[in-house]
Structure formats: C-alpha cells, structure tokens
Design a protein around this motif. Structure first.
Motif, PDB file in Angstrom:
ATOM      1  N   PHE A 128      -6.173   4.921  -0.769  1.00  0.00           N
ATOM      2  CA  PHE A 128      -7.624   4.996  -0.937  1.00  0.00           C
ATOM      3  C   PHE A 128      -8.297   4.433   0.320  1.00  0.00           C
ATOM      4  N   ALA A 129      -9.248   5.192   0.852  1.00  0.00           N
ATOM      5  CA  ALA A 129     -10.022   4.742   2.023  1.00  0.00           C
ATOM      6  C   ALA A 129      -9.086   4.275   3.142  1.00  0.00           C
ATOM      7  N   TYR A 130      -8.211   5.176   3.536  1.00  0.00           N
ATOM      8  CA  TYR A 130      -7.185   4.884   4.552  1.00  0.00           C
ATOM      9  C   TYR A 130      -7.779   4.227   5.801  1.00  0.00           C
ATOM     10  N   LYS A 131      -8.851   4.813   6.310  1.00  0.00           N
ATOM     11  CA  LYS A 131      -9.423   4.273   7.555  1.00  0.00           C
ATOM     12  C   LYS A 131     -10.060   2.903   7.326  1.00  0.00           C
ATOM     13  N   VAL A 132     -10.612   2.712   6.131  1.00  0.00           N
ATOM     14  CA  VAL A 132     -11.186   1.403   5.810  1.00  0.00           C
ATOM     15  C   VAL A 132     -10.071   0.358   5.736  1.00  0.00           C
ATOM     16  N   ALA A 133      -8.927   0.765   5.212  1.00  0.00           N
ATOM     17  CA  ALA A 133      -7.781  -0.163   5.148  1.00  0.00           C
ATOM     18  C   ALA A 133      -7.366  -0.587   6.547  1.00  0.00           C
ATOM     19  N   VAL A 164       8.424  17.716  13.793  1.00  0.00           N
ATOM     20  CA  VAL A 164       7.024  17.957  14.148  1.00  0.00           C
ATOM     21  C   VAL A 164       6.221  17.760  12.873  1.00  0.00           C
ATOM     22  N   VAL A 165       5.263  16.887  12.926  1.00  0.00           N
ATOM     23  CA  VAL A 165       4.510  16.527  11.723  1.00  0.00           C
ATOM     24  C   VAL A 165       3.276  17.417  11.625  1.00  0.00           C
ATOM     25  N   THR A 166       3.063  17.956  10.452  1.00  0.00           N
ATOM     26  CA  THR A 166       1.953  18.895  10.297  1.00  0.00           C
ATOM     27  C   THR A 166       0.933  18.467   9.245  1.00  0.00           C
ATOM     28  N   GLU A 167       1.232  17.397   8.510  1.00  0.00           N
ATOM     29  CA  GLU A 167       0.286  16.956   7.480  1.00  0.00           C
ATOM     30  C   GLU A 167       0.206  15.434   7.492  1.00  0.00           C
ATOM     31  N   ASP A 168      -0.792  14.921   6.760  1.00  0.00           N
ATOM     32  CA  ASP A 168      -0.840  13.471   6.621  1.00  0.00           C
ATOM     33  C   ASP A 168       0.199  13.046   5.568  1.00  0.00           C
ATOM     34  N   PRO A 169       0.547  11.776   5.557  1.00  0.00           N
ATOM     35  CA  PRO A 169       1.688  11.372   4.720  1.00  0.00           C
ATOM     36  C   PRO A 169       1.386  11.220   3.234  1.00  0.00           C
ATOM     37  N   TYR A 170       0.128  11.356   2.852  1.00  0.00           N
ATOM     38  CA  TYR A 170      -0.194  11.017   1.465  1.00  0.00           C
ATOM     39  C   TYR A 170      -0.830  12.177   0.709  1.00  0.00           C
ATOM     40  N   PHE A 207      -7.884  -5.664  -0.721  1.00  0.00           N
ATOM     41  CA  PHE A 207      -7.597  -5.751  -2.158  1.00  0.00           C
ATOM     42  C   PHE A 207      -8.183  -4.545  -2.885  1.00  0.00           C
ATOM     43  N   LEU A 208      -9.414  -4.205  -2.543  1.00  0.00           N
ATOM     44  CA  LEU A 208     -10.051  -3.054  -3.195  1.00  0.00           C
ATOM     45  C   LEU A 208      -9.349  -1.747  -2.841  1.00  0.00           C
ATOM     46  N   VAL A 209      -8.840  -1.673  -1.626  1.00  0.00           N
ATOM     47  CA  VAL A 209      -8.105  -0.461  -1.233  1.00  0.00           C
ATOM     48  C   VAL A 209      -6.858  -0.300  -2.113  1.00  0.00           C
ATOM     49  N   ILE A 210      -6.178  -1.412  -2.369  1.00  0.00           N
ATOM     50  CA  ILE A 210      -4.989  -1.335  -3.224  1.00  0.00           C
ATOM     51  C   ILE A 210      -5.394  -0.907  -4.636  1.00  0.00           C
ATOM     52  N   VAL A 211      -6.437  -1.548  -5.153  1.00  0.00           N
ATOM     53  CA  VAL A 211      -6.891  -1.196  -6.502  1.00  0.00           C
ATOM     54  C   VAL A 211      -7.369   0.263  -6.534  1.00  0.00           C
ATOM     55  N   GLY A 212      -8.093   0.647  -5.494  1.00  0.00           N
ATOM     56  CA  GLY A 212      -8.585   2.028  -5.425  1.00  0.00           C
ATOM     57  C   GLY A 212      -7.455   3.043  -5.362  1.00  0.00           C
ATOM     58  N   LEU A 246       0.830  -1.214   0.000  1.00  0.00           N
ATOM     59  CA  LEU A 246       0.000   0.000   0.000  1.00  0.00           C
ATOM     60  C   LEU A 246       0.862   1.260   0.000  1.00  0.00           C
ATOM     61  N   GLU A 247       1.937   1.201   0.760  1.00  0.00           N
ATOM     62  CA  GLU A 247       2.858   2.342   0.807  1.00  0.00           C
ATOM     63  C   GLU A 247       3.415   2.623  -0.591  1.00  0.00           C
ATOM     64  N   ILE A 248       3.805   1.540  -1.246  1.00  0.00           N
ATOM     65  CA  ILE A 248       4.401   1.657  -2.586  1.00  0.00           C
ATOM     66  C   ILE A 248       3.373   2.162  -3.594  1.00  0.00           C
ATOM     67  N   CYS A 249       2.155   1.603  -3.522  1.00  0.00           N
ATOM     68  CA  CYS A 249       1.127   2.017  -4.484  1.00  0.00           C
ATOM     69  C   CYS A 249       0.801   3.495  -4.335  1.00  0.00           C
ATOM     70  N   SER A 250       0.738   3.959  -3.114  1.00  0.00           N
ATOM     71  CA  SER A 250       0.445   5.372  -2.902  1.00  0.00           C
ATOM     72  C   SER A 250       1.556   6.252  -3.478  1.00  0.00           C
ATOM     73  N   THR A 251       2.794   5.854  -3.207  1.00  0.00           N
ATOM     74  CA  THR A 251       3.921   6.658  -3.680  1.00  0.00           C
ATOM     75  C   THR A 251       3.978   6.711  -5.206  1.00  0.00           C
ATOM     76  N   PHE A 252       3.808   5.564  -5.833  1.00  0.00           N
ATOM     77  CA  PHE A 252       4.007   5.529  -7.285  1.00  0.00           C
ATOM     78  C   PHE A 252       2.751   5.884  -8.078  1.00  0.00           C
ATOM     79  N   ALA A 253       1.604   5.876  -7.413  1.00  0.00           N
ATOM     80  CA  ALA A 253       0.405   6.363  -8.087  1.00  0.00           C
ATOM     81  C   ALA A 253       0.212   7.850  -7.804  1.00  0.00           C
ATOM     82  N   ARG A 254       1.061   8.392  -6.932  1.00  0.00           N
ATOM     83  CA  ARG A 254       0.957   9.787  -6.532  1.00  0.00           C
ATOM     84  C   ARG A 254      -0.445  10.110  -6.021  1.00  0.00           C
TER      85      ARG A 254
END
Lengths: 247, 654
Positions: free
Chosen positions: B366-371, B608-614, B418-423, B354-362
């Motif tokens: 998808f549906a972080y909390k559902v994941a 100090v973190v100020t935003e979400d990672p994605y 699986f759907l989260v990855i596809v999403g 999931l980390e990789i898909c987010s990075t390379f799909a920019r």
C-alpha cells in the motif's frame, strides 16, 4: 513480477582483474561500481573528518579545566578520582610532573606547522602525479610514461609518510599534554593512516605499470587511484589548516 | 533445442588442480591457527616493548587483540587478493570460480567463499550463534534479578554481563537482516548474479567473525562494567577488557562499512534490465536505506572508539575532564552513531515485514512510494535527534527543546510506515501462514515500542524515566519485539529458499506463542519496574520492585523457551524438513522464480523485468493459485538460454 527472457552475455573481457565472483564483467561495469563504492567510502571518510574537526573545536571551546592548552596540575586534580584505577594527574602528566603537588605553570608550546605543510605539499604533488599517470594512460596508453609517473607518485607518497613520522618526533609535546596535544596528534595519526593506504596503492600502481597492466584503455583503474589520492590530499590540507590556524 | 539441454551449472565446472591458489589451503582452521599465533606474537612483542610504559597493560591488550584480528583474516584469505593486486598477479577466472565455492560442496561454508548465498548462510548461522550467547547472558541477568539481593552473580560480574549482553545483541541485530537476507536474497530480488564486490562480501563476514573473540575475551580481562554505551569516564577507568571491547567495535565498524557500501552499490548498479527503481521490491529499498544509514553512523563509532583507545593506551585526554577532555564529547559522538544505528537495525526488518504482508495479503504494498519516503524520512530525521539521549546530562539545556521536536517528528514517518503495513493488509485475502503470525506480532510490538518512545522524547517525562527500566523495556520492544521479530518473520518466509527445505510450521507456531507471550510478560514487567522508578543496570534492588521483577523474569524464561523451540524448528527442518518447491508462497519477486536450491550465479539466463513486483490480483501469472488454495508446485517460468533470441523461445533452434 514477470521475468521474461534474456540478455546476451557477450562481455567476454579476458583480463584477470575484471572477474568477480566467477562471472565476467565489462570494464565499464567495473568502473561504474568501483567509482560509486569509492565515493561512498569518501563520504564515510569525510564524515569521520568532519567529526575530527568537531572534536577539535568542541574541546577547544569548552577548554575543560583549562586543559586545552595544558598548563598546570594541582593537588585537587590529583585527588579528584580517589580509588580510580589510575591516578590521572601523575599518569597523564608523567613528563611534567612527578608529584601531584607540583604546580606547572608554563603552557605547552604550539606545534610548528611547517612539518604539516610539507606533508600536505608532498601529498598534493603525489595527487598531481597520479592525475598525470591517469592522463598518460588515457591519452597515450604508454608504458614508459605511466611507469615513470607511477614511480614518482610512489616516491612522493613515501616522502610524505616519512615527513609525517618526522613530525611526530619533532613535536614539542606528547599525547599526555592536554586536549590540544591529544587532538593534534590524533589528526597526525589519522593522516598517517591515510598516507599508508595511499602508499600501498602507489606501490601497486608503479609495480603494475611496470607490467604494462594499465594499457589498452584501462585508465579507469588509475582514475580510481587518482580520486582517492586527491581526497587524501584534500583531507590532509584541511587537518593541517585547522590545526595550524586554530591553536 | 530445449532449454534444459542448454543449462550448464557452474557448480559442475571442473577446475584445474591449482585453481584458487592460496585459497585452496585456507579455511577457518588456518584462520584460527594464524590468528592465535599472530595474537601470541603480538602479545609477546608488546609485552617485551611496551609493558613497562605508563599504560603497558592497555597497550599490550590492544596490540594482542589487533594482531588476532589481522592474523585471523590473513589466515582466512581476506588479504590474498589485495596482495596479489600489489604484486601484479591478478586472480584468474578459475581462481575466482574456486573462491566462489565451485566443486567444494559443504566445505565452502568454512572458507572465504565469495558466493553471496554462502555468505548469507554463514551470516544466518553466525547471527543465531550470537543470539544464543546474548540470550544466555540475558537469562543470567534475569535470574540475578529474580530476588532483590540474589547471590547468583556478584555486582562486578553482573555489570560485565549486562555490557556484553548489550553489545552482543547490538552486533547481532545490526547484521540479522542485512547479513543473511540482504546477502542471500536481495541480489536475486534485483536480478543480479552476485553482490557488486563478492570478495568484499566475504571479507565483511569474516571480519565480523573475528570481532567476536575480543568481545568474549573481555570476561577474562576483568570485564567491562560500563554498560554497552561505555560512557566516559567509566570506560576510561575500566579494566583492560575495555581495550578488547574497543578493538571488537573497530573491527565491527570495518565490516559494517564494507557491507553497507557493497549493498548500496549492488542495488544501484547490478539491477536486471527493466528493474527500475520504481520496481524495486520494498525489501530492497529498506536494505539500501539501512546500508546507507550504516555508512553515516559507523564513522562516529570508529572515531569514538579510536579516541577511547588512545585515551587508555597512550594517555591522550579526549574524555577525561581533569586533563582537558570532556565526558560529553563521548556522549555526543556516541549518539551521533547510536540513534541512526537503531534504524539501521529496524528499517530492513520493516522491509521484510512489508514484503511478507504483500505476499500473504495478495495485495501490492500500500502506498509504495510513501513507504519509501517513510524510510528516507526516518533515516534523515534519525541523524538530527541524538541529543535526546542526553536530556538529563546537563549538556546544552537550550537545545533540549529543538531535539525534543526533531525526535517527536520522527514519529511521523514511523507512523506512516505503520499505516502502510496496515494498509497493505487492509481488506486483503490474507493467507495466514507462519510468517504472517510474526508479522502480526511485529505490528503489536512496534506500536508499543513506538508509543513509549514518544514519552522518552519528551523532556519532562524523560527526566523521570531516564536511566530506569522503562527505557530498557522501550528499546527491547523496539529492537526485539520490532526488528528481531521482523527478522524472524523473514526467516520463516525465506528459510525454504535459503535451505531448500520448508520450515516446520507446527513447531514454529508453538514457538510463536511462547515468544509472543514471553515478550509481553517480560517487558510489561519492565515497564512496571520503570514506572516504579527502578534504575537500570543494578544487581540488587529494593524489595518494592520484587513483583515486577518476578513477572519480568518469568516472562524471560517463557521467551527463552520460545526461542529454543524456534531454534529446534530451524535445525529440525534444515535437516529433515519437507523439500521446498521453488515458490511455496506464490510470490512474485524474482527470488521465487528461480529453482531451489539456487544455482551459482542465480539465473541461468539474465532476466528482464517487465512488471512491478506486487501485481497480485490484476493478472495472476499463469499457473498462479488462488490466495486461499493450498500451495502446489508452480510451473517453472519460461526462460530462454543465454545468447538465444527472444523470438526463438518457443522451440526455435539456437
């Protein structure tokens, strides 16, 4: 993820045991981490305890081949595993039967619960002493009080270990005498392992208290010890209770 | 005052000549020496005192192996800190710095080093070695099965190899993500300087290291011919090798438990300011769920193996039906561990994907909390499905229905993941680099492994498939094709951060195609065998299974070639690869915002973190490239030195 600036790293705690991995930490931070780790450990240990009790009731309920309270050994059993690496009947019942054809009809006796109760009482007292040491450190920070309670704590844990070993020797059966005997001794072994761990910790507490290492508001270290000792006391009571009440 | 002049690298600290104490004299060679001596003494004493008892050989092997484990860890330094605590002589700050590897160069990789990055690297190499051993055993199995009555291996040796292949791979896959990445990468991802308990972290590695020699010793003690599940009464009747096997598992359990506690506590208590639970990178969530599930699973493994040892070495009767024990007891307790363990393996790998898909799909996950709910759902349901492994044993037939339902329910959170990855990939501007190749392969394998699992959860279908090669193909698709490919994607993704070098993509892509094709050919061959009814764990088979076996063996050789090429890519790149920039993927999680190689304690200032990672696409960070652009060095993030006021970051004095 945006990473902006800074936190001021001004913890500066100078006590030796507050370092980890080369960086400084506050006592509060150490306390939080260690308590959480301890509760996770207790959760895992608790599951182990639950499974041990499951084993007790499972084997007791199934009573496979009448083997919960072991009573006999027949020729059929002796020959049940032809070609196996060992003869289960004669090996498994070495103390009661030298011949596969020997019929043993007397069931093994129930273990006397007194020894287990003594072990449980001793570790409960030890837990109360650990609690007292923590309170002494929290309220007074006095070296003498903690040192004295620490010494008593160690003595009581040591006594419980000795009593547990004595119980092993006093049992009216051995590990080979069926499922009840096996599970009973496994419970005792499990308790002994916990007591040895508490013994290690108790000696450390006593020794460190002598060196005044729990002064200056460092009672949180004793709280960790107290929580674990209370848990060991609770698990001992449960195991002693199950094994005494459900023959 | 410029930031640069303020930076003080801990690696440059000059330590006193006595820093580290006993640690100075301890390393892997002292560990091996003390371990061997301790094992020998254990053998000598137990042989003298216990050999004549009814279970002499089992006792001697148990004591010898346990002595090895204790001795090795004593020689490494595992027990230094507890005994110093006992004596009231805590380690000094200098001792801790020494233990963290300061001023030791490459030598620290051979020592009890508490730096999480060193431990992560040690795990990476160790896991590769384990896969090498397990893979070699797998090739021996497939070579034996190339003809129906091959004389390559005798049946006893074949069974022993099947067992040790299985357990080696189980150990390797459990730690393949939680070892290298949850140690090296995860603390940086949350903004921590190290793991919560650095000494326990080092301990978890060296303890698991010491577990492997007893496993390999089984070949010299008669072999364990009971399969990796070591069902009773087979395991009770097995040669003395079973005792060494059990000591290996008990040691392994200690390591995984300690590592699991460390992971969970690190995530819960060591997060940087602003790193709320809702901002945790998804890989961190996956590591936490996997670690927590391991804590649930491992006590059952410990109990089962402890009872096994006492059955064998002291004559108790937990698993021997003739004397009051019960074989079903082993199976129940084993699978209470066994099925959650599958997800201990799988979930961290999915997190990496999931980390990789987010990075390379920019795109954001998808549906972080559902994941996250999916991970938790899988973990929760996995503890309620164990008896589906026992449908054909005759145990509690009335419970077959409920266990079928719970098992099939688990496909819901799995499908959601699986759907989260596809999403996450859906309509993304996908930058297809090597990690993405493996992410695609993961998706393909994961769906096949998942769907075939549903057949096995179905009671009537399982009556046919149970114990045959269909099961083997299913779990290899899941664990190798799913989890292990997820871990491989993780290697491709984080290799540059861990080693400071870019992984050679050309060689990596060649390896990818061999691996991708090899998996399909090998395990489709095994599905074919399973449909025909060929049982597992047999050295000889009926000629009607010949073609399916030849297909599977041919695929296995292609797969082996792929892994060897990938190994070459790693070694070649590690030694000669292009120097990696800090953030070659233009990712946004914290590990990419610090220098490569990563300094000791990771952050020169506390982040100090100020935003979400994605937050891809919304407001790209300054200097961020467009998704399709070739990477170029990104500017360093703005950092302010320790102790400085944030408002003074633009050149103010300190």
């Amino acid at each position: 993820m945006a990473m902006t600036d800074i936190e001021h790293d001004d913890h500066g705690d100078s006590h030796g045991d507050d370092h980890a991995g080369g960086h400084h930490e506050t006592p509060e931070s150490r306390d939080q981490k260690e308590r959480m780790a301890l509760w996770l450990l207790i959760a895992g240990d608790g599951l182990f305890l639950v499974l041990e009790i499951f084993v007790w009731f499972y084997l007791r309920a199934l009573n496979t081949n009448g083997g919960w309270i072991f009573a006999k050994c027949t020729t059929a059993i002796a020959n049940a595993q032809p070609g196996s690496s060992r003869n289960l009947c004669t090996n498994g019942l070495a103390n009661v039967a030298n011949s596969a054809n020997t019929a043993i009809t007397a069931p093994i006796p129930k273990a006397d619960p007194t020894w287990g109760i003594i072990v449980a009482v001793l570790i409960v007292v030890a837990a109360l002493l650990a609690w007292g040491a923590e309170r002494a450190s929290r309220e007074r920070g006095g070296r003498g009080a903690i040192g004295g309670l620490g010494a008593l704590f160690f003595v009581f844990v040591l006594a419980s270990i000795v009593m547990q070993i004595v119980q092993f020797q006093e049992l009216p059966f051995t590990t080979v005498d069926g499922a009840y005997a096996s599970t009973y001794e496994f419970f005792m072994g499990s308790t002994l392992a916990h007591l040895l761990l508490v013994g290690f910790i108790a000696y450390g507490l006593w020794h460190r208290a002598q060196k005044n290492m729990y002064a200056d508001g460092r009672y949180y270290r004793l709280r960790i010890i107290r929580i674990f000792t209370v848990w060991v006391a609770v698990s001992t009571i449960i195991l002693v209770g199950v094994s005494a009440l459900f023959y | 005052m410029s930031t640069a002049t303020e930076i003080h690298y801990l690696e440059d600290t000059n330590l006193g000549p006595k820093a580290g104490g006993l640690y100075r004299r301890q390393n892997i060679f002292t560990g091996l020496a003390v371990g061997i001596i301790s094992g020998f003494i254990g053998w000598l004493v137990s042989h003298a005192l216990l050999q004549s008892s009814n279970w002499g050989t089992d006792m001697v092997v148990t004591v010898t192996m346990a002595s090895w484990v204790i001795g090795f860890n004593a020689g490494m330094g595992t027990f230094n800190a507890p005994f110093r605590w006992l004596r009231g002589k805590d380690q000094t700050h200098e001792d801790e710095l020494y233990a963290a590897g300061v001023s030791q160069g490459g030598w620290r990789y051979w020592k009890y080093c508490t730096d999480h990055k060193v431990v992560g690297t040690q795990y990476l190499v160790f896991v590769m070695a384990l896969f090498g051993v397990g893979g070699a055993l797998a090739m021996m199995i497939r070579t034996q099965l190339i003809t129906p009555h091959s004389t390559f291996l005798d049946p006893e040796t074949y069974n022993a190899i099947v067992t040790i292949h299985g357990m080696t791979m189980i150990i390797a896959t459990i730690i393949m993500v939680s070892g290298p990445f949850a140690n090296f990468i995860m603390p940086i991802m949350i903004g921590a300087k190290d793991m919560a308990f650095p000494r326990l972290n080092a301990m978890s590695f060296w303890v698991i290291f010491s577990a492997v020699p007893p496993l390999m010793a089984t070949f010299f003690l008669g072999g364990v011919d009971a399969g990796w599940t070591t069902y009773a009464p087979l395991s009770v009747q097995a040669p003395a090798a079973m005792d060494a096997f059990a000591i290996c598992i008990i040691t392994f359990v200690v390591s995984v438990t300690v590592a699991g506690i460390n992971t969970v506590v690190t995530i819960m208590t060591m997060r940087a300011k602003g790193m709320t639970m809702g901002r945790l990178p998804i890989f961190v969530w996956a590591s936490m769920v996997g670690g927590a599930l391991g804590l649930y699973a491992m006590p059952a493994f410990l109990l089962d193996m402890s009872m096994m040892i006492t059955d064998r070495a002291t004559g108790t009767s937990f698993f021997v039906n003739q004397v009051g024990g019960n074989g079903w007891l082993w199976e129940n307790v084993f699978w209470i561990m066994g099925h959650p363990e599958v997800y201990v393996i799988l979930i961290p790998g999915v997190g990496a994907i999931l980390e990789i898909c987010s990075t390379f799909a920019r795109k954001p996950v998808f549906a972080y909390k559902v994941a996250i709910a999916g991970f938790v759902g899988i973990a929760s349901l996995s503890i309620m499905v164990w008896a589906h492994h026992m449908f054909t044993t005759g145990w509690a037939p009335l419970l077959a229905g409920p266990f079928m339902v719970t098992t099939e329910l688990i496909s819901i959170p799995t499908g959601i993941i699986f759907l989260v990855i596809v999403g996450t990939l859906w309509k993304g501007s996908i930058w297809t680099r090597l990690p993405m190749y493996f992410a695609y392969l993961f998706l393909w394998n994961f769906i096949i492994g998942g769907v075939t699992g549903i057949y096995l959860s179905d009671v009537p279908a399982d009556q046919y498939f149970h114990g045959d090669m269909f099961v083997t193909a299913h779990f290899h698709y899941t664990l190798l094709g799913g989890a292990m490919i997820g871990a491989t994607a993780g290697v491709c993704y984080w290799f540059n951060k861990m080693t400071g070098r870019m992984l050679d993509e050309k060689i990596g892509k060649v390896a990818f195609w061999f691996i991708a094709i090899g998996i399909q050919v090998t395990y489709f061959g095994q599905f074919w065998e399973g449909f025909q009814g060929m049982p597992r764990r047999v050295a000889y088979y009926d000629p009607i299974f010949l073609h399916a076996n030849q297909m599977s063996t041919a695929g296995a050789y292609v797969l082996m070639l792929g892994w060897l090429i990938f190994l070459y890519a790693m070694i070649h790149s590690w030694r000669n690869g292009e120097i990696a920039p800090p953030n070659p993927w233009h990712a946004r999680t914290l590990e990419w915002l610090i220098p490569t190689p990563v300094p000791l304690e990771n952050f020169l200032v506390d982040p100090v973190v100020t935003e979400d990672p994605y937050g891809y696409g919304d407001t790209p960070p300054p200097g961020q490239l467009a998704p399709f652009a070739e990477p170029e060095p990104e500017r360093e993030p703005e950092l302010v030195p320790v102790g400085a006021d944030a408002s003074a970051s633009d050149g103010g004095s300190h």
